[in-house]
Design an enzyme around this catalytic site. Structure first.
Site, mmCIF file in Angstrom:
data_model
loop_
_atom_site.group_PDB
_atom_site.id
_atom_site.type_symbol
_atom_site.label_atom_id
_atom_site.label_comp_id
_atom_site.label_asym_id
_atom_site.label_seq_id
_atom_site.Cartn_x
_atom_site.Cartn_y
_atom_site.Cartn_z
ATOM 1 N N ASP A 134 -2.737 -8.286 -4.788
ATOM 2 C CA ASP A 134 -3.124 -7.094 -4.036
ATOM 3 C C ASP A 134 -3.793 -6.046 -4.921
ATOM 4 O O ASP A 134 -3.533 -5.977 -6.126
ATOM 5 C CB ASP A 134 -1.857 -6.485 -3.415
ATOM 6 C CG ASP A 134 -2.159 -5.743 -2.136
ATOM 7 O OD1 ASP A 134 -3.331 -5.719 -1.734
ATOM 8 O OD2 ASP A 134 -1.221 -5.184 -1.543
ATOM 9 N N HIS A 176 -8.247 -1.603 0.540
ATOM 10 C CA HIS A 176 -7.262 -2.667 0.316
ATOM 11 C C HIS A 176 -8.043 -3.945 0.049
ATOM 12 O O HIS A 176 -8.965 -4.248 0.800
ATOM 13 C CB HIS A 176 -6.426 -2.957 1.557
ATOM 14 C CG HIS A 176 -5.830 -1.753 2.209
ATOM 15 N ND1 HIS A 176 -4.509 -1.424 2.071
ATOM 16 C CD2 HIS A 176 -6.359 -0.819 3.016
ATOM 17 C CE1 HIS A 176 -4.253 -0.335 2.781
ATOM 18 N NE2 HIS A 176 -5.358 0.058 3.369
ATOM 19 N N ARG A 228 7.798 -11.039 5.217
ATOM 20 C CA ARG A 228 7.600 -10.773 6.641
ATOM 21 C C ARG A 228 8.422 -11.745 7.475
ATOM 22 O O ARG A 228 8.371 -12.947 7.252
ATOM 23 C CB ARG A 228 6.111 -10.903 6.996
ATOM 24 C CG ARG A 228 5.312 -9.813 6.311
ATOM 25 C CD ARG A 228 3.843 -9.895 6.583
ATOM 26 N NE ARG A 228 3.154 -8.922 5.728
ATOM 27 C CZ ARG A 228 1.846 -8.794 5.633
ATOM 28 N NH1 ARG A 228 1.068 -9.586 6.346
ATOM 29 N NH2 ARG A 228 1.324 -7.898 4.843
ATOM 30 N N CYS A 273 0.802 -1.231 0.000
ATOM 31 C CA CYS A 273 0.000 0.000 0.000
ATOM 32 C C CYS A 273 0.838 1.285 0.000
ATOM 33 O O CYS A 273 0.540 2.199 -0.784
ATOM 34 C CB CYS A 273 -0.998 0.007 1.143
ATOM 35 S SG CYS A 273 -0.994 -1.439 2.165
ATOM 36 N N HIS A 286 -5.440 -1.788 -4.618
ATOM 37 C CA HIS A 286 -5.798 -0.601 -3.850
ATOM 38 C C HIS A 286 -6.667 0.300 -4.699
ATOM 39 O O HIS A 286 -6.308 0.627 -5.824
ATOM 40 C CB HIS A 286 -4.539 0.131 -3.382
ATOM 41 C CG HIS A 286 -3.758 -0.680 -2.400
ATOM 42 N ND1 HIS A 286 -2.590 -1.315 -2.720
ATOM 43 C CD2 HIS A 286 -4.033 -1.010 -1.117
ATOM 44 C CE1 HIS A 286 -2.163 -1.994 -1.668
ATOM 45 N NE2 HIS A 286 -3.020 -1.823 -0.680
ATOM 46 N N GLN A 299 0.922 -11.737 -2.790
ATOM 47 C CA GLN A 299 -0.422 -11.173 -2.666
ATOM 48 C C GLN A 299 -0.959 -10.792 -4.039
ATOM 49 O O GLN A 299 -0.230 -10.231 -4.845
ATOM 50 C CB GLN A 299 -0.388 -9.908 -1.802
ATOM 51 C CG GLN A 299 -0.086 -10.174 -0.345
ATOM 52 C CD GLN A 299 -0.149 -8.907 0.479
ATOM 53 O OE1 GLN A 299 0.133 -7.826 -0.024
ATOM 54 N NE2 GLN A 299 -0.491 -9.043 1.742
ATOM 55 N N LYS A 316 -14.302 -3.391 7.816
ATOM 56 C CA LYS A 316 -13.826 -4.440 6.910
ATOM 57 C C LYS A 316 -14.955 -5.394 6.572
ATOM 58 O O LYS A 316 -15.901 -5.538 7.333
ATOM 59 C CB LYS A 316 -12.754 -5.310 7.601
ATOM 60 C CG LYS A 316 -11.501 -4.647 8.008
ATOM 61 C CD LYS A 316 -10.509 -5.693 8.510
ATOM 62 C CE LYS A 316 -10.924 -6.311 9.824
ATOM 63 N NZ LYS A 316 -10.008 -7.359 10.299
HETATM 64 ZN ZN LIG Z 1 -2.949 -2.528 1.260
#
Ligand SMILES: [Zn+2]
Ligand SMILES: [Zn+2]
Length: 612
Positions: free
Chosen positions: A357, A488, A337, A308, A359, A355, A442
């Site tokens: 991912d 996200h 991580r 992000c 945004h 991910q 969420k």
């Molecule tokens: Zn994010």
């Protein structure tokens, strides 16, 4: 079931904390089943003491599928598996005489006198004394079956009536440090399963067995999807050619769904200067999980643990008019991580996480529509695999407004939108107050797999924090700067975890469109090679992933190996086929269909594109 490992320690700590909370807040979990399980932990300690009088019970909580008790066996033997069965027998026999629990408050001195032989209970009593907590002893049974333990309650009212003797069983022994700390003595943990009925216990055991057969670590190896290398390190899966096909196909599917909703691809480097994470707040928040890099010039960089912050900088490259909002960026990429090393060989705890991912940078009044779009993608994606979804609307707790960023009004608007969407979609959903992130509400999706287990999968998160920190805005209709919000969302979450869930969901039998090898072509003998090769080339030419088995193995062995690889289809070419110039397509489930060579390619391509 549970092996002592680095991982177990964290689990032990977690349960110790949980047990402690049970001591302190006896009514925290009032469910009957939890009470039964907790009661059975008492019964277990009693039964152990009958055959092992030297045993010192320490703590014994109810857990998700039953109960356990951590016991110190210093100064005598530890029960064998055979003796565990006897302990179980004693439990079942004694249960009928446990008709109620009685309890009494005692002074710390009395409690210490009662447990003077047990240093573990003494330690707990000392702590309760220090906290000025009332100390209670609970007793069940009478005469020979009487048993008293340090406890704060939470038992079945009448165990002999409420608990059926065949609804529980002892399963295993494991080592566990006292209170989860490796500096403390190692105790023996006895695990038990307990459910409301023998049927439910049986169903759970069947599920466990089925899960074992489907274990993604076992199937991943058998199907040659991923591997690990000691040189590379644990938690860093290496994807084989076959595994990479599955990853790419899944990702391509996500892209196919995203492209309908206006998502655009972006690409970012895997490292960044410290400054980015200082601005985002992650330098502090992710402190322990961040892989840090110091350059030869002494500059501090980090491997990205999420995407992000990078993506905000793409959005912020230029001013945005309201006409260009929303901006939807997506990228399938790895994040890193530094987690505690987990189960070896598995995909569920890894250091390198891929991910899918995305945004979305949008205005407050666009939130509903954007959630709708992502939800659409999630529904289609999980529906394709036959997962049943349940949704948690994770909302803020209005009583603790100070915990959250943004005004009450913004929160209520956002949450109302989510509620409306859930209603409009006829979703199986429930609301959970206090489950929101500090920066926004969420949607958490839970998928039920083919053997009845529920996995937390996708989440869509609204974020009012990063736009604040990075000062992200658009120019609205009045020509003013307007603060935007961010969303996200990763559909698969992580490809590693999703693949693990999927492998176990389908038991290694991937659908045709996803199978690394879709069809095996198997000639019976040398004389069939020419035609078989023609079939194989024809399939490859139209983009079907076919394999060709011209080994000298027997026919039976070739077919067995195609079945072991769980290939969706195979085609055996013998005299009959060569003569008739057709093929017999045999499916994994044994169904066969005869068709011409030209029809074959089209038939398979239709099935593939329909994702059947
Ligand atoms: Zn994010
Ligand atoms: Zn108790």
């Amino acid at each position: 079931m549970h092996r002592p490992s680095e991982h177990t320690n964290t689990r032990v700590v977690a349960w110790a904390i949980f047990f402690y909370s049970l001591i302190l807040f006896p009514f925290m979990n009032p469910e009957n089943l939890t009470k039964k399980r907790h009661t059975l932990a008492h019964l277990l300690a009693y039964a152990v003491l009958q055959d092992f009088p030297h045993a010192k019970p320490t703590i014994g909580p109810a857990i998700e599928t039953g109960f356990y008790y951590d016991i110190d066996f210093t100064g005598g033997p530890i029960p064998s598996d055979e003796e565990l069965k006897n302990i179980q027998k004693t439990m079942r026999k004694t249960l009928s005489s446990w008709k109620a629990f009685s309890h009494r408050e005692v002074s710390p001195t009395e409690a210490k006198e009662f447990f003077k032989e047990n240093p573990f209970k003494l330690e707990l009593i000392n702590e309760l004394e220090k906290e000025n907590t009332v100390i209670t002893l609970y007793t069940a049974g009478e005469g020979k079956s009487e048993f008293t333990d340090l406890c704060r309650g939470g038992h079945s009212e009448n165990p002999s009536e409420e608990i059926s003797a065949d609804s529980f069983k002892l399963t295993s022994l494991a080592g566990a440090y006292w209170r989860g700390d490796e500096k403390n003595p190692m105790l023996t943990r006895i695990y038990g399963l307990a459910f409301d009925s023998a049927e439910e216990l049986g169903a759970y055991e069947t599920q466990l067995e089925e899960a074992k057969k489907r274990d993604h670590r076992k199937l991943g190896k058998e199907l040659d999807l991923f591997t690990f290398s000691e040189l590379v390190g644990s938690g860093l899966p290496l994807w084989t050619p076959k595994g990479t096909i599955i990853r790419s196909e899944l990702d391509a599917f996500i892209w196919q769904l995203r492209s309908k909703h206006g998502y655009e691809r972006v690409t970012i480097p895997h490292i960044t200067k410290k400054d980015l994470y200082q601005t985002s707040g992650h330098w502090e928040k992710f402190a322990d999980e961040l892989f840090r890099i110091t350059t030869r010039e002494g500059k501090e960089y980090a491997l990205k643990p999420m995407n992000c912050p990078h993506h905000t900088q793409i959005f912020d490259r230029t001013p945005h008019s309201y006409r260009n909002m929303p901006q939807r960026y997506a990228e399938t990429t790895m994040v890193y991580r530094d987690e505690q090393s987990g189960e070896l060989g598995g995909l569920t705890r890894v250091l390198s996480i891929t991910q899918d991912d995305s945004h979305v940078f949008c205005r407050h009044n666009q939130v509903k529509d954007e959630f709708f779009r992502v939800w659409d993608i999630i529904d289609t994606f999980y529906g394709t695999f036959g997962f049943k979804l349940r949704v948690r609307l994770s909302f803020h707790d209005p009583k603790e407004m100070e915990k959250y960023l943004g005004t009450k009004e913004i929160w209520e608007n956002a949450e109302n939108s989510l509620r409306e969407i859930a209603k409009e979609r006829n979703a199986d959903y429930f609301e959970a107050q206090g489950e929101a992130a500090m920066y926004g509400p969420k949607l958490d999706f839970m998928a039920k797999d083919s053997i009845g287990r529920e996995h937390q999968v996708a989440t869509i998160q609204l974020d009012m924090n990063l736009p604040e920190r990075f000062d992200l805005s658009c120019i609205n209709e009045k020509g003013e700067k307007e603060r935007i919000v961010m969303m996200h969302c990763a559909i698969m979450g992580s490809i590693e975890r999703f693949t693990a869930v999927l492998i176990e969901h389908v038991g290694g039998n991937f659908p045709l469109w996803l199978s690394p090898v879709q069809v095996a072509v198997i000639p019976v003998a040398d004389v069939h090679h020419d035609y078989a090769k023609q079939v194989f080339d024809g399939l490859r030419a139209v983009g079907i992933r076919a394999s060709y088995d011209d080994s000298n193995e027997s026919m039976g062995k070739k077919i067995r190996s195609a079945k072991k690889e769980r290939l969706p289809y195979f085609i055996v070419i013998g005299d009959k086929e060569v003569e008739a110039k057709n093929v017999t397509l045999e499916a994994r489930n044994g169904e066969t269909s005869v068709m011409t060579l030209s029809a074959l390619g089209n038939h398979l391509l239709t099935l593939i594109s329909a994702k059947l």
